[in-house]
Write an enzyme that holds these catalytic residues in place. Structure first.
Site, short mmCIF file in Angstrom:
data_model
loop_
_atom_site.label_atom_id
_atom_site.label_comp_id
_atom_site.label_asym_id
_atom_site.label_seq_id
_atom_site.Cartn_x
_atom_site.Cartn_y
_atom_site.Cartn_z
N ASP A 80 2.60 -9.22 -2.46
CA ASP A 80 3.99 -9.11 -3.39
C ASP A 80 3.24 -8.95 -4.91
O ASP A 80 2.40 -9.34 -5.30
CB ASP A 80 4.76 -10.16 -3.40
N GLU A 138 3.71 -14.38 -1.89
CA GLU A 138 2.92 -15.66 -2.34
C GLU A 138 3.47 -16.20 -3.55
O GLU A 138 3.46 -17.35 -3.53
CB GLU A 138 1.68 -15.07 -2.45
ZN LIG Z 1 0.34 -15.03 -9.12
ZN LIG Z 2 -1.77 -14.38 -7.10
#
Ligand SMILES: [Zn+2]
Ligand SMILES: [Zn+2]
Length: 391
Positions: A80, A138
């Site tokens: 991401d 994440e």
């Molecule tokens: Zn980051």
């Molecule tokens: Zn990262």
């Protein structure tokens, strides 16, 4: 597996790995919205031989490589990007306004693709199996790792490894930590409920601002007076708001913050310790409160045996001097969702380079990596996988 063989095969894919990184850098997608990224990853993986590709979520890709043996190593990349307007001017800068790969996850995708390509060419020599996990989200709790784990991506997995390209570390260096490496990242909100009124008649009110000041100060006593000084912990109030003007005592003050620590035992108790203090202070001053504690990512705690394998792989590939025993960091990382269930390790691959002006911190609009770090990471993943499977 000889390291020369790994080096030779990685050298053949390293240009392609750079091109993949630049492609994904141009088309970043925000956490939980990585559908096009995942599709492109799946398309590239489908050109490699011997992979069984699945999509546990539409914004994720998992690929299995079957070798000869029972053991299975999982390797994870997060995919991401962040809500940041890129300020870099190179020709592969983000084409999606307001979205940028400013943490290096574009590089993580490219590294894992390169690793999959090399290992698929070596599958007949693998003494076990490999699972490549391309994970969404994440950067945004509750994170994508937890959901993938719930969907079974760790079934049959014996070891899990993951890396972060890391610009605070110069390219050529690899940062490892035996044991706790990254902190838990829990969040909380506090509402102090008093009774508003005229600023000049405080005795008719219950002043939530004065009480909040006590609460903020006393929460710091947890760190200084309740926790073992040798246990790292941060309690931060990052937001506080209340009141509208100088001559009015408001009804309510709201605060929000985060707790970072490494010790799971302390983590279990921290919210009740905080609530005891908030309750005591508000009760003493005739106010009431609302306290909401939201668990975030668990701490990243590396398995020492697996760290040792990575350390050996790095030393053999790049020499003793490549290894840096870094200090743990108070930042969070949802790689912990894998490490809570399977032994493994996370490590940092140096990606900074002062001479080239690659000095900006992660999440900066001019963040960049030294692309030499990509081939280094691929070599470590490939060589470590062979070592883990031949244990
Ligand atoms: Zn980051
Ligand atoms: Zn990262």
């Amino acid at each position: 597996m000889r390291k020369e063989q790994v080096e030779e095969l990685v050298n053949k894919v390293k240009e392609e790995v750079v091109q993949w990184r630049r492609y994904f850098h141009q088309y970043p997608e925000l956490s939980f919205h990585e559908e096009k990224t995942a599709q492109r990853i799946a398309d590239i993986l489908s050109t490699f031989e011997g992979l069984i590709i699945s999509r546990p979520l539409p914004n994720s890709v998992v690929a299995d490589l079957e070798g000869r043996g029972e053991k299975r190593v999982a390797i994870r990349a997060d995919i991401d990007a962040l809500p940041i307007q890129e300020e870099n001017e190179f020709d592969f800068a983000s084409k999606n306004p307001g979205v940028m790969h400013a943490c290096g996850h574009d590089g993580h995708i490219a590294v894992l693709l390169g690793t999959a390509k090399v290992l698929s060419q070596l599958r007949k020599e693998l003494k076990g199996n490999v699972r490549f996990i391309f994970q969404p989200a994440e950067e945004m709790p509750p994170g994508g790792a937890k959901e993938l784990v719930e969907r079974g991506v760790l079934q049959g997995v014996d070891f899990v490894i993951g890396e972060h390209l890391w610009t605070p570390l110069p390219v050529g260096k690899v940062g490892i930590v035996y044991g706790p490496m990254m902190a838990s990242a829990d969040m909380f909100t506090i509402k102090i409920i008093g009774k508003g009124g005229h600023a000049a008649l405080p005795h008719y009110t219950v002043d939530p601002i004065a009480i909040s000041a006590e609460v903020v100060t006393n929460l710091q006593h947890i760190v200084s007076r309740e926790i073992d000084p040798l246990e790292p912990i941060v309690v931060t109030i990052g937001r506080i708001s209340g009141g509208t003007t100088d001559n009015v005592i408001p009804n309510v003050v709201e605060m929000a913050g985060t707790v970072r620590l490494f010790n799971p035992g302390i983590r279990e108790e921290i919210s009740s310790v905080m609530e005891r203090i908030i309750k005591g202070i508000t009760t003493a001053h005739r106010a009431s409160y609302e306290f909401n504690f939201k668990p975030g990512y668990a701490p990243v705690i590396n398995n020492k045996g697996v760290v040792k394998v990575v350390e050996e792989a790095v030393k053999e590939l790049f020499g003793e001097e490549a290894i840096v025993r870094i200090k743990p960091v108070m930042g969070g990382e949802d790689f912990s969702a894998y490490l809570e269930r399977v032994p493994g390790t996370f490590f940092f691959v140096g990606a900074g380079n002062e001479e080239k002006g690659i000095v900006h911190p992660h999440h900066h609009p001019r963040f960049n990596i030294d692309e030499k770090a990509l081939e280094i990471a691929v070599k470590i993943f490939v060589y470590t996988t062979f070592k883990l499977l031949s244990q």
